[in-house]
Design an enzyme around this catalytic site. Structure first.
Site, short mmCIF file in Angstrom:
data_model
loop_
_atom_site.label_atom_id
_atom_site.label_comp_id
_atom_site.label_asym_id
_atom_site.label_seq_id
_atom_site.Cartn_x
_atom_site.Cartn_y
_atom_site.Cartn_z
N GLY A 1 -4.93 -1.71 5.04
CA GLY A 1 -4.09 -2.84 4.60
C GLY A 1 -4.76 -4.19 4.86
O GLY A 1 -4.79 -5.06 3.99
N ARG A 2 -5.31 -4.36 6.04
CA ARG A 2 -5.88 -5.67 6.40
C ARG A 2 -7.27 -5.87 5.79
O ARG A 2 -7.89 -6.90 6.00
CB ARG A 2 -5.92 -5.82 7.91
CG ARG A 2 -6.58 -4.68 8.66
CD ARG A 2 -6.21 -4.70 10.13
NE ARG A 2 -6.68 -3.52 10.83
CZ ARG A 2 -6.06 -2.35 10.90
NH1 ARG A 2 -4.91 -2.18 10.25
NH2 ARG A 2 -6.55 -1.35 11.60
N GLU B 1 10.47 -4.56 4.64
CA GLU B 1 10.56 -5.97 4.28
C GLU B 1 10.25 -6.17 2.80
O GLU B 1 10.96 -6.89 2.08
CB GLU B 1 9.57 -6.81 5.11
CG GLU B 1 9.85 -6.87 6.59
CD GLU B 1 9.21 -5.71 7.37
OE1 GLU B 1 8.92 -4.65 6.78
OE2 GLU B 1 9.01 -5.87 8.58
N HIS C 1 -4.94 -32.79 18.72
CA HIS C 1 -3.85 -33.61 19.24
C HIS C 1 -2.73 -32.75 19.80
O HIS C 1 -1.60 -33.22 19.94
CB HIS C 1 -3.34 -34.54 18.13
CG HIS C 1 -4.41 -35.48 17.68
ND1 HIS C 1 -4.64 -36.70 18.29
CD2 HIS C 1 -5.38 -35.33 16.74
CE1 HIS C 1 -5.68 -37.28 17.71
NE2 HIS C 1 -6.15 -36.48 16.76
N LYS D 1 0.84 -1.20 0.00
CA LYS D 1 0.00 0.00 0.00
C LYS D 1 0.88 1.26 0.00
O LYS D 1 0.70 2.15 -0.79
CB LYS D 1 -0.93 -0.03 1.21
CG LYS D 1 -1.81 1.18 1.34
CD LYS D 1 -2.79 1.03 2.49
CE LYS D 1 -3.49 2.35 2.75
NZ LYS D 1 -4.42 2.30 3.87
N GLU E 1 -4.92 -6.25 14.74
CA GLU E 1 -4.43 -4.94 14.31
C GLU E 1 -5.58 -3.91 14.38
O GLU E 1 -5.35 -2.72 14.54
CB GLU E 1 -3.85 -5.03 12.89
CG GLU E 1 -2.91 -3.89 12.57
CD GLU E 1 -2.07 -4.12 11.31
OE1 GLU E 1 -0.86 -4.38 11.43
OE2 GLU E 1 -2.64 -4.06 10.22
N LYS F 1 9.10 -0.23 14.15
CA LYS F 1 9.69 0.13 12.85
C LYS F 1 10.73 1.24 13.02
O LYS F 1 11.82 1.19 12.47
CB LYS F 1 8.61 0.62 11.88
CG LYS F 1 7.67 -0.46 11.36
CD LYS F 1 6.73 0.16 10.32
CE LYS F 1 5.58 -0.77 10.00
NZ LYS F 1 4.57 -0.15 9.13
O1 F6P Z 1 3.07 -2.76 9.72
C1 F6P Z 1 1.72 -3.04 9.58
C2 F6P Z 1 1.24 -2.73 8.20
O2 F6P Z 1 1.19 -1.37 8.00
C3 F6P Z 1 -0.11 -3.37 7.93
O3 F6P Z 1 -1.17 -2.63 8.37
C4 F6P Z 1 -0.05 -3.57 6.46
O4 F6P Z 1 -0.99 -4.50 6.04
C5 F6P Z 1 1.35 -4.04 6.29
O5 F6P Z 1 2.10 -3.28 7.23
C6 F6P Z 1 1.95 -3.85 4.92
O6 F6P Z 1 1.96 -2.52 4.53
P1 F6P Z 1 2.17 -2.11 3.05
O7 F6P Z 1 1.09 -2.71 2.23
O8 F6P Z 1 2.13 -0.61 3.03
O9 F6P Z 1 3.52 -2.62 2.60
#
Ligand code: F6P
Length: 548
Positions: A267-268, A212, A384, A206, A353, A512
């Protein structure tokens, strides 16, 4: 004391709790032969049985008073009308617009967003049609065989969960891969299996600033260039999904190869947006539309059904009942479809979240529990492993059991055994096994006298442990769409009752920020001293022992 815990609806529930907490569900079932009919309903192809809960009709009526008191119906209207209910980010919350199948406009700041939503959708569909048919090919003219979605959090969990859940509907030629963690182990082992000629990378972010994802995207790009040796071919093999065109261009992806979405998609909540590109490619236009259709059906149900028959509302208030009055700290999601194994992880982000907050909409610290720890895995494996604790442990853990009736392609006796366990577990959690039943069993086994007395307490199951059951005919795109939307709206209702903002996520920011500073420390030779003793010690331990 907050106004919520002092409110009439809350106080009435607290009073009622004293009457209900001592009741056993076994007795409630015996007393009322209609209990199952009373406490079950169906919507969007999902059959929902909530009769195995520690509730009476009065409980439900008081819980719905709380929903009314919290203004849930008014807030539903606000969300659907595009009002900026995400107040800390001054944003609308409009994932529902992404699956709005009627022709009604939905406006944000006076602009009807539907034309641009539909335009991006059409662009996604054209792109996915071309990939699936083999019309769009890689730089050597070969059809794509491998799609790699690079993203994390909501830019990963939705696509990976849906593609796994609906693999029976996926394109046979396409292998789907998902890279999320910055631990290079994942991307390295995926890339090893791939041929750059037939691999498409979707960089899904987004913000397009997530460390990452950008790190993994760079690694993928370098891997590709090392093998292909020509930057010009990147255009055919890398596409981006983002709200941030500038960052996409800076990264080196042509914005013609970008699929856009907007800040009013959290995002979620983004799998319905262009973040669902991997899903659209894998499932194709028709089944992806079906997924949206399922969610739309649940949206309509949520918007229009009276509270008494409103599935997300009921699911939500049952959660509130256990969290706020029984003190349940966790909630287990237990799917009995192996293909839904990633569903609990998906719901973890959705729920935790969203509702993992301690400050209300007015900025006051709350004096009640909010979102629980959501956890889970494929249910049958859980039996189990952790089910022992659920049956006989000291904490109350409400559970959602989820399964489908039809399991095409699965030979017998697998499905029957699976479903026998599914039903047995909810029965066991409800009934338990009392002392008389334990003694009768031991007598039958010839264990009597002192030996029996010693064993009895260990073999008693208290029961009275609440479960919801969600059953569907078959796990199809439409049912899955409805299921996801059900939980999204559940989270919304709970957040509204708790008077918190379910749509920001400031809690992920501190880590972060600190990671950025520590990354610099890790690159700086010599002792690190700028943190607390523990953090300094650990960083220095790492620096001493890292092979350079
Ligand atoms: O760190 C959490 C977050 O901001 C989530 O809300 C989001 O889904 C995820 O990181 C990934 O963010 P992006 O789509 O901006 O890379």
């Amino acid at each position: 004391m907050s106004s919520l815990t002092q409110s009439p609806a809350w106080l009435a529930l607290a009073e009622h709790f004293k009457e209900v907490s001592g009741l056993h569900m076994r007795d409630l079932f015996e007393q009322d032969p209609q209990r199952y009919e009373k406490f079950s309903l169906e919507s969007g192809g999902l059959f929902f049985d909530y009769s195995k809960n520690r509730i009476t009709e009065k409980t439900m009526s008081l819980l719905l008073d709380l929903v009314r008191q919290a203004g849930v119906p008014e807030r539903i209207e606000k969300m659907f009308a595009g009002e900026k209910i995400n107040i800390t980010e001054n944003r609308a919350v409009l994932h529902i617009a992404l699956r709005n199948l009627d022709k009604n406009p939905i406006t944000v700041d006076g602009e009807n967003v539907m034309p641009k939503v539909n335009a991006v959708k059409e662009k996604m569909f054209q792109f996915s049609d071309e990939i699936r048919s083999g019309e769009r090919v890689g730089y050597t003219g070969k059809a794509f065989t491998d799609i790699v979605n690079v993203g994390i959090g909501g830019s990963d969990l939705g696509p990976v969960m849906v593609c796994n859940a609906l693999k029976d509907f996926g394109h046979q030629r396409l292998n789907m891969h998902f890279v999320s963690t910055v631990d290079g182990d994942q991307i390295v082992s995926i890339l090893k299996k791939l041929n750059p000629e037939t691999t498409l990378f979707i960089i899904a972010s987004k913000t397009f600033t997530t460390q990452e994802t950008i790190t993994n995207a760079r690694t993928a790009r370098q891997w590709f260039l090392d093998r292909v040796g020509n930057e010009a071919h990147i255009a055919k093999h890398f596409v981006a999904v983002s709200t941030n065109a500038k960052a996409v261009a800076e990264f080196g992806i042509d914005t013609n190869n970008m699929f856009e979405f907007w800040d009013w998609v959290g995002g979620r909540y983004s799998l319905w947006s262009a973040i669902g590109l991997a899903i659209a490619i894998y499932l194709g236009r028709h089944d992806y539309q079906d997924l949206l259709h399922g969610a739309y059906t649940m949206d309509e149900h949520f918007k229009n059904k009276p509270l008494e028959q409103n599935l997300p509302v009921i699911l939500a208030v049952l959660g509130v009942w256990y969290i706020n009055f029984f003190g349940a700290a966790t909630h287990l999601i237990s799917p009995y479809n192996q293909s839904l194994q990633r569903f609990p992880a998906y719901l973890q982000q959705l729920d935790m979240e969203s509702n993992g907050k301690t400050v209300d909409l007015d900025g006051q610290r709350v004096d009640y529990q909010t979102g629980p720890v959501v956890w889970g895995d494929a249910g049958i494996n859980g039996q189990h492993a952790y089910y022992q604790m659920l049956h006989q442990g000291s904490q109350l853990v409400p559970i959602d059991f989820i399964a489908s009736v039809e399991h095409p392609e699965i030979p017998e006796p697998h499905s029957t055994i699976l479903m026998a366990n599914f039903f047995a577990q909810t029965e066991a959690f409800m009934r338990g096994k009392n002392e008389a039943e334990v003694r009768a069993e031991l007598n039958k086994a010839g264990i009597v006298g002192e030996a029996q007395d010693a064993l009895v307490p260990h073999k008693i199951f208290e029961g009275n442990r609440p479960t919801n059951t969600i059953l569907m005919q078959r796990l199809t795109p439409r049912r899955l769409g409805a299921l996801i939307a059900l939980y999204e709206h559940k989270v919304f209702v709970q957040g509204t009752i708790w008077n918190i903002n379910s749509y920001d996520q400031w809690g992920v920011e501190l880590g972060k920020q600190l990671a950025k500073a520590i990354e610099a420390d890790l690159h700086t030779p010599g002792l690190t001293t700028g943190h607390d003793a523990s953090t300094n010690g650990l960083i220095n331990y790492y620096k001493r022992n890292t092979p350079r």
